[in-house]
Scaffold this motif. Structure first.
Motif, mmCIF file in Angstrom:
data_model
loop_
_atom_site.group_PDB
_atom_site.id
_atom_site.type_symbol
_atom_site.label_atom_id
_atom_site.label_comp_id
_atom_site.label_asym_id
_atom_site.label_seq_id
_atom_site.Cartn_x
_atom_site.Cartn_y
_atom_site.Cartn_z
ATOM 1 N N ARG A 343 55.025 -59.723 -96.985
ATOM 2 C CA ARG A 343 55.566 -61.028 -96.567
ATOM 3 C C ARG A 343 56.250 -60.939 -95.206
ATOM 4 O O ARG A 343 56.246 -61.894 -94.435
ATOM 5 C CB ARG A 343 56.568 -61.535 -97.595
ATOM 6 C CG ARG A 343 55.967 -61.999 -98.900
ATOM 7 C CD ARG A 343 55.604 -63.444 -98.856
ATOM 8 N NE ARG A 343 55.156 -63.920 -100.149
ATOM 9 C CZ ARG A 343 54.368 -64.952 -100.306
ATOM 10 N NH1 ARG A 343 53.934 -65.614 -99.249
ATOM 11 N NH2 ARG A 343 54.001 -65.340 -101.505
ATOM 12 N N SER A 361 55.019 -63.771 -106.044
ATOM 13 C CA SER A 361 55.901 -64.930 -105.943
ATOM 14 C C SER A 361 55.282 -65.918 -104.967
ATOM 15 O O SER A 361 55.123 -65.636 -103.782
ATOM 16 C CB SER A 361 57.287 -64.497 -105.454
ATOM 17 O OG SER A 361 58.128 -65.606 -105.309
ATOM 18 N N SER A 363 54.614 -69.243 -102.601
ATOM 19 C CA SER A 363 55.383 -70.092 -101.696
ATOM 20 C C SER A 363 54.523 -71.282 -101.299
ATOM 21 O O SER A 363 53.324 -71.337 -101.578
ATOM 22 C CB SER A 363 55.805 -69.311 -100.438
ATOM 23 O OG SER A 363 54.677 -69.043 -99.625
ATOM 24 N N ASP A 364 55.151 -72.248 -100.629
ATOM 25 C CA ASP A 364 54.426 -73.454 -100.240
ATOM 26 C C ASP A 364 53.272 -73.163 -99.296
ATOM 27 O O ASP A 364 52.295 -73.918 -99.251
ATOM 28 C CB ASP A 364 55.388 -74.448 -99.570
ATOM 29 C CG ASP A 364 56.383 -75.048 -100.557
ATOM 30 O OD1 ASP A 364 56.110 -74.974 -101.767
ATOM 31 O OD2 ASP A 364 57.416 -75.586 -100.110
ATOM 32 N N ASP A 366 51.297 -70.576 -99.358
ATOM 33 C CA ASP A 366 50.221 -69.815 -99.993
ATOM 34 C C ASP A 366 49.132 -70.753 -100.508
ATOM 35 O O ASP A 366 49.368 -71.931 -100.780
ATOM 36 C CB ASP A 366 50.764 -68.996 -101.172
ATOM 37 C CG ASP A 366 51.722 -67.913 -100.730
ATOM 38 O OD1 ASP A 366 51.621 -67.476 -99.563
ATOM 39 O OD2 ASP A 366 52.587 -67.531 -101.531
ATOM 40 N N LEU A 389 54.931 -73.952 -108.778
ATOM 41 C CA LEU A 389 56.387 -73.856 -108.783
ATOM 42 C C LEU A 389 56.960 -74.739 -109.882
ATOM 43 O O LEU A 389 57.932 -74.382 -110.551
ATOM 44 C CB LEU A 389 56.933 -74.270 -107.409
ATOM 45 C CG LEU A 389 56.517 -73.354 -106.242
ATOM 46 C CD1 LEU A 389 57.042 -73.917 -104.928
ATOM 47 C CD2 LEU A 389 57.004 -71.938 -106.442
#
Length: 623
Positions: A343, A361, A363-364, A366, A389
């Motif tokens: 990341r 994890s 994220s927006d 991805d 999410l």
């Protein structure tokens, strides 16, 4: 004319800095390869592209195709082979669009002493203007690959010529600059400039598979660029440690974060020009190089991680890393640490396949793609990360994790841990119904369903199941009715659109209020005295069951057993019969009672098992 053109043109790319090549994949399409008949165009994002799916659905086939080195393996199904003697199309095709910056094109084409440009304009001068635009602004490079060879390549600005007519140009600016001097025409099978761009783009694509890399040693050549197959890893590590020790230590810091037992990795020359990777687990201060272990004798994941981290730490230009099933060669904790490190190097593009997205994890930024396979072919569907999410929020509401639910066909949510453990036993061993992908999972607190948050929990689930999602597509809730009025139960069931259903008894422990079961339990758990027989247990149950403590204001009836507070009554009866020597453990002893009742079933436990089996069947569309 051409003299004036050369003079006016000068050197392209003077304003370009030394940032390097940005070779990123904009989209990919796989046709007629293994389980893929046609993926259609799959648009990848700049950050993490996560390909999620179960085993054997096509994740590894996607990685193989994306390597652009695949050998044709035609899709075979009833769609392509309706008859046994049919033959499928022989060639597999992978179409990839690369997004190239101006620096990309300059870096690649400056290394060409001459090149051919497709004759899309009758005037070479007009074609030169198109090339100027590419050098100034970058371009999209469209490529199609078969058997590891680019069979078509063309840029959006210059376009594609089907006439096999080309203009030839010399590049006197070689090897650092780009100047084009017209050198005549060419016809026939000619590889134009876009072909070289395609090959260079593929060289910036690294694919890491689960198998052990054979990279423990190699002949040293003084290179600082890792080959796409990582075969020269010892050489580049040797060079980096000598030429740039600060960057090498940064690489080692990442390695130690993922593998805490490793103190250092070295790549010395062991004989002649042969470099060998050694993994240290003893303190460097010991100076005991004899205790270092060769990479070939170390765990599979170490070589993979070394190669990945070398690319992300040392690449002066953004590149593409494709990582196939990292959980297959790293334990979950190491995967999480690796992802955290990647990341930080967000100039690179990542494509990661996984059968369990637990360690990733989202994220927006991805992009998540779900791979599914039916009897005919595999398909890829993009999933909105924001919905995932929401999925995490939903699972937190009910006390579960993505690792608990991913891979299930459907979920039967139940009251708690006891039911989570015991209900599958009833379904499989009493009702004799196979679960077949149905997961029974306990929630953390059903109290939330009596509050305003219940509507939110159920609404989030409805949104998640309205489109592509990692959430299993079918769901039922089966809860105790304890403490809830008929009106409350009806309201919750209505809000859930019929998903929430209720146990006939007040709680699961009510089914354990069987004298013979309690007597058998005490014979096994209380060895201090002679345990009571079933008649004595029955007498005590009847006496205590009618107490207000357990039944409130209820009137004694034949079905009072189902309405009392079964857990309190059972625990108190066990304590009384053993003089407090035995305390009822809800989860541990609940499983004991369940298995006893499976072996000695009552009408009530059979009815519950039948109810559970119907819910499981309805989740799979069988009832």
């Amino acid at each position: 004319m051409w003299g004036r053109l050369r003079k006016g043109w000068g050197c392209w790319g003077k304003r370009c800095n030394n940032f390097g090549v940005t070779v990123l994949i904009a989209n990919v399409r796989i046709e007629n390869y293994k389980c893929y008949l046609d993926t259609t165009e799959v648009e990848l994002g700049h950050a993490f592209n996560v390909i999620v799916g179960r085993n054997d659905v096509g994740k590894s086939a996607f990685v193989e195709a994306l390597s652009l080195k695949q050998i044709s393996k035609p899709h075979r199904s009833l769609a392509t082979l309706p008859n046994a003697d049919d033959r499928p199309p022989a060639q597999s095709r992978v179409s990839v669009t690369f997004s190239l910056t101006a620096a990309d094109v300059l870096s690649i084409l400056s290394k060409q002493p001459d090149m051919a440009l497709p004759r899309v304009d009758e005037s070479p001068a007009l074609l030169v203007e198109r090339m100027k635009s590419i050098l100034a602004n970058g371009d999209r490079l469209h490529t199609t690959w078969t058997d590891g060879v680019p069979i078509t390549t063309w840029t959006a600005t210059v376009g594609q010529s089907f006439s096999q007519n080309f203009f030839r140009f010399q590049n006197p600016g070689y090897p650092a600059k780009v100047r084009l001097e017209y050198a005549g025409d060419a016809t026939g099978s000619v590889q134009d400039f876009s072909h070289r761009l395609a090959e260079a783009a593929r060289d910036r694509l690294y694919v890491f598979r689960a198998e052990r890399l054979n990279v423990g040693e190699c002949a040293a050549g003084g290179s600082n660029v890792l080959r796409p197959d990582a075969a020269n890893l010892p050489d580049v590590l040797n060079q980096l440690s000598a030429v740039n020790p600060v960057r090498y230590e940064r690489l080692m810091t990442h390695v130690r974060s993922i593998f805490p037992h490793i103190t250092q990795v070295t790549a010395p020359f062991v004989s002649g020009n042969l470099a060998r990777i050694l993994v240290w687990s003893v303190p460097l201060s010991s100076e005991r190089s004899d205790l270092a272990v060769q990479l070939s004798e170390s765990g599979t994941g170490i070589g993979q991680v070394l190669a990945m981290l070398y690319v992300v730490v040392t690449s002066e230009r953004p590149t593409v890393l494709v990582i196939d099933e990292p959980q297959s060669f790293l334990h979950p904790g190491a995967v999480r640490k690796l992802m955290e490190i990647l990341r930080k190097y967000d100039q690179h593009q990542y494509v990661i396949t996984t059968h369990s997205p637990v360690a990733l994890s989202l994220s927006d930024s991805d992009r998540v793609f779900l791979v599914k396979r039916d009897s005919e072919e595999s398909t890829l569907t993009r999933i909105d990360p924001n919905k995932q999410l929401d999925l995490s929020d939903f699972l937190n509401e009910v006390g579960a994790r993505l690792s608990d639910v991913f891979g299930a066909d459907s979920i039967l949510w139940v009251e708690g841990k006891t039911e989570e453990i015991c209900f599958p036993e009833l379904i499989s061993n009493l009702a004799k119904v196979p679960l077949q992908g149905v997961l029974v999972l306990g929630v953390i607190s059903t109290d939330e369903l009596t509050s305003k948050r219940a509507e939110r929990v159920l609404d989030v689930y409805a949104k998640l199941t309205s489109g592509p999602s990692l959430m299993p597509p079918a769901l039922n809730f089966l809860f105790d009715s304890e403490g809830k009025s008929d009106l409350e139960r009806s309201d919750i069931s209505r809000k859930s659109r019929g998903l929430v259903k209720w146990l006939p008894a007040r709680m699961y422990e009510n089914y354990f209020l069987v004298p013979s079961a309690i007597a058998a339990f005490l014979r096994e758990t209380d060895a201090s005295t002679t345990p009571p027989n079933a008649e004595l247990v029955s007498s005590l149950l009847s006496k205590r069951m009618a107490e207000t403590k357990y039944c409130g204001s209820l009137v004694a009836t034949d079905d009072l057993w189902a309405k009392v507070h079964g857990a309190k009554l059972l625990a108190d009866v066990i304590r009384e019969l053993t003089d407090d020597r035995v305390s009822y453990d809800k989860v541990k002893h609940g499983l004991w009672f369940t298995r006893y009742l499976i072996a000695h079933p009552t009408a009530q436990i059979r009815a519950l098992a039948d109810q559970l089996s119907r819910l499981v069947g309805s989740s799979r569309g069988l009832a």
